[in-house]
Design a protein around this motif. Structure first.
Motif, PDB file in Angstrom:
ATOM      1  N   ARG A 184     -15.442  20.665  -7.607  1.00  0.00           N
ATOM      2  CA  ARG A 184     -16.525  20.245  -6.760  1.00  0.00           C
ATOM      3  C   ARG A 184     -16.827  18.794  -7.337  1.00  0.00           C
ATOM      4  N   ALA A 185     -16.909  18.332  -8.509  1.00  0.00           N
ATOM      5  CA  ALA A 185     -17.195  17.116  -9.127  1.00  0.00           C
ATOM      6  C   ALA A 185     -16.179  16.300  -8.638  1.00  0.00           C
ATOM      7  N   GLU A 186     -15.139  16.479  -8.637  1.00  0.00           N
ATOM      8  CA  GLU A 186     -13.797  15.518  -8.213  1.00  0.00           C
ATOM      9  C   GLU A 186     -13.829  15.366  -6.787  1.00  0.00           C
ATOM     10  N   ALA A 187     -14.067  16.394  -6.017  1.00  0.00           N
ATOM     11  CA  ALA A 187     -14.257  16.139  -4.639  1.00  0.00           C
ATOM     12  C   ALA A 187     -15.398  15.302  -4.238  1.00  0.00           C
ATOM     13  N   ALA A 188     -16.574  15.354  -4.921  1.00  0.00           N
ATOM     14  CA  ALA A 188     -17.716  14.452  -4.629  1.00  0.00           C
ATOM     15  C   ALA A 188     -17.529  12.891  -5.010  1.00  0.00           C
ATOM     16  N   LEU A 189     -16.601  12.788  -6.022  1.00  0.00           N
ATOM     17  CA  LEU A 189     -16.158  11.541  -6.389  1.00  0.00           C
ATOM     18  C   LEU A 189     -15.300  10.919  -5.255  1.00  0.00           C
ATOM     19  N   GLY A 230      -5.787   6.810   1.270  1.00  0.00           N
ATOM     20  CA  GLY A 230      -5.568   8.503   1.468  1.00  0.00           C
ATOM     21  C   GLY A 230      -5.978   9.037   0.297  1.00  0.00           C
ATOM     22  N   VAL A 231      -6.400  10.494   0.488  1.00  0.00           N
ATOM     23  CA  VAL A 231      -7.151  11.349  -0.582  1.00  0.00           C
ATOM     24  C   VAL A 231      -6.197  11.846  -1.619  1.00  0.00           C
ATOM     25  N   ALA A 232      -4.930  12.007  -1.026  1.00  0.00           N
ATOM     26  CA  ALA A 232      -3.866  12.365  -1.961  1.00  0.00           C
ATOM     27  C   ALA A 232      -3.460  11.383  -2.692  1.00  0.00           C
ATOM     28  N   ALA A 233      -3.166  10.189  -2.394  1.00  0.00           N
ATOM     29  CA  ALA A 233      -2.671   9.130  -3.225  1.00  0.00           C
ATOM     30  C   ALA A 233      -3.837   8.962  -4.102  1.00  0.00           C
ATOM     31  N   VAL A 282       0.724  -1.158  -0.109  1.00  0.00           N
ATOM     32  CA  VAL A 282       0.046   0.068   0.113  1.00  0.00           C
ATOM     33  C   VAL A 282       0.994   1.122  -0.073  1.00  0.00           C
ATOM     34  N   TRP A 283       0.417   2.152  -0.799  1.00  0.00           N
ATOM     35  CA  TRP A 283       1.164   3.407  -0.757  1.00  0.00           C
ATOM     36  C   TRP A 283       0.219   4.682  -0.562  1.00  0.00           C
ATOM     37  N   ARG A 284       0.748   5.667   0.302  1.00  0.00           N
ATOM     38  CA  ARG A 284       0.108   6.734   0.480  1.00  0.00           C
ATOM     39  C   ARG A 284       0.849   8.014   0.577  1.00  0.00           C
ATOM     40  N   TYR A 285       0.048   9.142   0.439  1.00  0.00           N
ATOM     41  CA  TYR A 285       0.826  10.275   0.303  1.00  0.00           C
ATOM     42  C   TYR A 285       0.228  11.133   1.395  1.00  0.00           C
ATOM     43  N   SER A 289      -6.028  11.089  -5.442  1.00  0.00           N
ATOM     44  CA  SER A 289      -6.053  12.123  -6.271  1.00  0.00           C
ATOM     45  C   SER A 289      -5.019  12.271  -7.183  1.00  0.00           C
ATOM     46  N   TRP A 290      -4.015  11.747  -7.139  1.00  0.00           N
ATOM     47  CA  TRP A 290      -2.848  12.078  -8.036  1.00  0.00           C
ATOM     48  C   TRP A 290      -2.870  10.490  -8.970  1.00  0.00           C
ATOM     49  N   SER A 291      -3.359   9.309  -8.238  1.00  0.00           N
ATOM     50  CA  SER A 291      -3.405   8.203  -9.191  1.00  0.00           C
ATOM     51  C   SER A 291      -4.548   8.289 -10.357  1.00  0.00           C
ATOM     52  N   TYR A 292      -5.752   8.681  -9.735  1.00  0.00           N
ATOM     53  CA  TYR A 292      -6.934   8.744 -10.548  1.00  0.00           C
ATOM     54  C   TYR A 292      -7.033   9.842 -11.273  1.00  0.00           C
ATOM     55  N   LEU A 293      -6.703  11.360 -10.763  1.00  0.00           N
ATOM     56  CA  LEU A 293      -6.872  12.323 -11.635  1.00  0.00           C
ATOM     57  C   LEU A 293      -5.705  13.072 -11.922  1.00  0.00           C
ATOM     58  N   GLY A 294      -4.613  12.576 -11.613  1.00  0.00           N
ATOM     59  CA  GLY A 294      -3.323  13.214 -11.776  1.00  0.00           C
ATOM     60  C   GLY A 294      -3.030  14.756 -11.219  1.00  0.00           C
TER      61      GLY A 294
END
Length: 781
Positions: A192-197, A174-177, A64-67, A179-184
């Motif tokens: 807002r849309a990304e935050a809700a996802l 974690g949300v940072a890992a 598992v990796w996290r940021y 966000s970077w992995s899925y959304l770059g």
């Protein structure tokens, strides 16, 4: 009766107090015996670029990796969406929300299935820290852990744990890992849309993974958005806009940049977030470029590149190998730190230090001739010897013999000590003493140390250590004067000839200056550059030290350095960065000097045999160095001439003294006839000859004449064997072919050599007195 009731009341209150005390003691003991399992260091690390982009990640034992992030490093939209969807009363309840539990129970009974949960964020964090089965006992344990959380941590601490430990599918936590992995992108820049996802994904990370189930993920996201509108957390218009956005995912990539730097910084005790000074865009561009170079490199050959912004000494790019996954090229070996022979890359330091010492100016006369010192017989990398050369020519052409001459005067021990004191590593074999060989690569160093050393030519003579992380302090030590650093930098940029119109307040930016190097046996090819803004270091070779014939700095490393420079110039133009000016330091002057003495003379003076314009330091114009360890007066001997212009002894009638400028005797074979000693000195008067002559018997090679064209005999296509001998000079002779030592003879022995290919050859001979002879001829087939 009244007193009895009062007594029983006090006794009941005492028992109640005792009960509360016992409960408190019990809870305290339970907390001590079964402490809250707060996260420990599980060796999961993330290495970040200077803008926060993940470069590399080290997973924990479970993969598992996290940021890790703090609340302020996450978009407020995400915090609002998370709390509105998961736990609206998070900051009000004590960890357990009985109203939420009751509401969930009623909804589940009414539907006949589980449609809602009553877990608060605190309860979810408790389950993340101490997973439990979905049984009554498990639920009780979850409640206990929740109470412990609320007891020991603040609400913000609990929320931070959720931000960094919530599951997001696969090996992401974690949300940072996520966000970077899925959304770059950074979690701080979520819309807002990304935050809700991302707020809904931990509810069912496997079922809602947007990279596998985008329709499910979008439906869940829309549900969150609608609830945010219903709760009036976000305006309906903003929610409507967010609902129109499709679930867009960046290409799924694990952080995979600067792996060898990441490995270097990931030491015992490192924080979970390792910050660096790396420019992620530049790092990615150079890694792609170096992968493209792989097909141009010989088999099993690797390369390393370091780019440093020299004002701050922040490392902008760090490439320790061509590809860490390429085992054939030893990609796991970090060649930025590997100790190798630096070849000729140390030469600029010696010239600059000699300038500061007052030994030379930029046009001082040096001798590119064969040289013998004990058992050390250096040769030139290029073909042959050039005879008289200036300091600027010798440095720019990277000639070996002149720099050895200079080091002999300066002192190898002193040179080594001063470089080491400035922080430039020079590694000698155990028990070895510094010798003349070190200036040609007879010492160990590494790319990091060389790039650091070359910072002296960009930082007014100060050597600064490389900074890999923003918290590192800038550490620098003096090595050179600003003037010496400026002069040498101009020479390396091929601007060695000063012009009289050059003004001190010129706004011209510093041109790119660089120095190449090649270690013995073609094992290492180097190029280190200094531009107006950056230091660039390049190494090419085999990490196992195997020679690569034909590989040398100018042909192998320089093209790569120039390509890196083009990338940097293009990037600066894109960012509208203007190169700073490079004014001439006030201590640097311009002077017209004369060879062979190397000093200022009137142009009409007969001793001014060749006029040159030089950069000078502090107005110093030192005389020409000889091969010895001091200045020599034999370049301007005092002779006595009679009225007929013949050379006589001092006591002869009519003798008048006169100083005649002579070239160093070792340069005789490379001088025009009119500049040789026999032509410069007047004939001797046989009636009253001087007691000691200035001319020594010339050293001549017999067996071939200069300009000869030799042809191999008919029917012989492989080699031509020639025999040479010497007239004049001493008893011992050392032979050089195109600047490379090839043999030795003594006491009149002949020297035989076989030539196996056609070409132009320069054959030189040196005796123990330092005299030289040379011939140049060609062989044709």
């Amino acid at each position: 009766m009244k007193q009895a009731k009062q007594h029983r009341g006090w006794r009941g209150l005492g028992w109640a107090s005792l009960g509360v005390l016992l409960i408190c003691i019990g809870v305290w003991l339970a907390d001590r015996l079964d402490p809250l399992p707060l996260p420990q260091d599980d060796m999961a690390r993330v290495v970040l670029a200077q803008d926060g982009t993940p470069l590399w990640r080290f997973a924990d034992a479970k993969g598992v990796w996290r940021y890790p992030v703090q609340i302020e490093q996450v978009s407020p939209y995400y915090i609002e969406a998370l709390l509105a969807y998961e736990d609206r009363w998070f900051y009000q309840h004590p960890g357990i929300n009985p109203f939420a539990i009751a509401r969930a129970a009623w909804q589940n009974l009414k539907a006949g299935r589980i449609v809602s949960g009553g877990s608060t964020l605190s309860m979810q964090v408790a389950r993340l820290l101490d997973p439990h089965p979905r049984t009554l006992r498990g639920k009780l344990r979850q409640l206990w852990r929740t109470l412990q959380l609320e007891w020991h941590l603040s609400k913000d601490d609990i929320l931070t744990l959720y931000l960094n430990r919530a599951p997001f599918g696969g090996t992401l936590e974690g949300v940072a890992a996520a966000s970077w992995s899925y959304l770059g992108r950074s979690p701080q820049s979520l819309g807002r849309a990304e935050a809700a996802l991302l707020a809904v994904l931990p509810q069912a990370p496997s079922r809602l993974r947007p990279d596998r189930h985008p329709e499910r993920a979008q439906a869940a996201r829309d549900k969150v958005l609608q609830r945010l509108a219903a709760f009036q957390v976000w305006p309906q218009s903003a929610v409507n806009d967010a609902l129109q956005e499709a679930v867009w995912l960046a290409p799924r990539e694990q952080p995979a940049l600067a792996p060898l730097l990441a490995r270097r910084l990931n030491q015992a005790g490192s924080p979970a977030v390792i910050e660096t000074t790396i420019d992620v865009q530049l790092q990615r561009r150079l890694e792609d470029m170096l992968l493209g170079w792989r097909v141009r490199l010989p088999e099993r050959t690797s390369a390393a590149i370091v780019v440093v912004e020299h004002e701050s000494m922040a490392v902008q790019a760090y490439l320790g190998s061509v590809d860490i996954a390429d085992d054939q090229r030893f990609g796991h070996v970090d060649m930025v730190q590997a100790v190798r022979s630096p070849g000729s890359t140390l030469k600029p330091f010696l010239y600059a230090m000699a300038l500061d010492e007052g030994l030379i100016h930029s046009e001082s006369l040096l001798q590119d001739v064969p040289r013998h010192s004990s058992d050390y017989r250096p040769g030139n990398f290029s073909e042959g010897f050039s005879g008289p050369v200036s300091v600027s020519q010798a440095l720019f052409r990277s000639l070996n013999l002149p720099v050895v001459q200079l080091l002999d005067v300066y002192g190898p021990k002193r040179f080594t000590g001063e470089l080491r004191n400035a922080g430039i590593p020079l590694i000698l074999p155990q028990g070895a003493e510094p010798s003349l060989a070190l200036i040609l690569g007879g010492v160990g160093s590494h790319l990091e140390g060389l790039v650091s050393g070359f910072s002296a030519f960009a930082r007014q003579g100060q050597v600064a250590q490389l900074r890999f992380q923003p918290q590192q302090a800038l550490v620098e030590k003096p090595l050179l004067s600003p003037g010496a650093a400026w002069i040498v930098r101009r020479i390396l940029a091929d601007r060695q000839r000063p012009q009289w119109h050059v003004t001190r307040d010129s706004l011209e930016p510093a041109p790119l200056a660089w120095k190449t190097g090649t270690s013995y046996g073609f094992r290492d090819a180097w190029a280190v550059g200094v531009s107006a803004r950056y230091l660039i270091g390049v190494w090419i070779g085999r990490p196992d030290g195997t020679p690569v014939p034909g590989q040398f700095g100018l042909a192998s490393a320089t093209p790569l350095l120039l390509q890196v420079q083009d990338v940097l110039k293009h990037r600066d133009r894109q960012h509208n960065r203007v190169a700073p000016p490079d004014p001439r330091p006030p201590e640097v002057g311009v002077a017209a000097i004369c060879w062979p003495l190397g000093q200022t003379l009137p142009r009409s003076d007969d001793n001014c045999r060749r006029l040159r314009v030089a950069w000078t330091l502090n107005g110093t114009v030192p005389p020409t160095l000889t091969m010895g360890d001091s200045f020599s007066s034999d370049l301007q001997p005092l002779v006595w001439l009679n009225q007929q212009g013949l050379r006589v002894a001092q006591h002869c009638p009519g003798a008048e003294p006169q100083r005649i400028a002579l070239w160093p005797s070792a340069l005789e074979p490379w001088l025009p006839e009119k500049e040789r000693r026999s032509a410069r000195l007047a004939p001797i008067d046989p009636k009253c000859p001087p007691a000691v002559g200035v001319i020594t018997e010339a050293l001549q090679i017999v067996g071939v004449n200069s300009g000869d064209r030799l042809q191999t005999p008919a029917g012989r296509q492989t080699e031509l064997r020639l025999q040479f001998s010497v007239q004049g000079g001493g008893a011992q002779h050392w032979w050089y072919l195109n600047g490379v030592p090839v043999g030795r003879s003594e006491n009149g022995q002949n020297f035989d050599y076989s030539f196996d290919k056609a070409g132009v050859y320069q054959l030189s001979v040196l005796d123990e007195q330092g005299q030289t002879g040379t011939v140049q001829f060609s062989i044709v087939q």
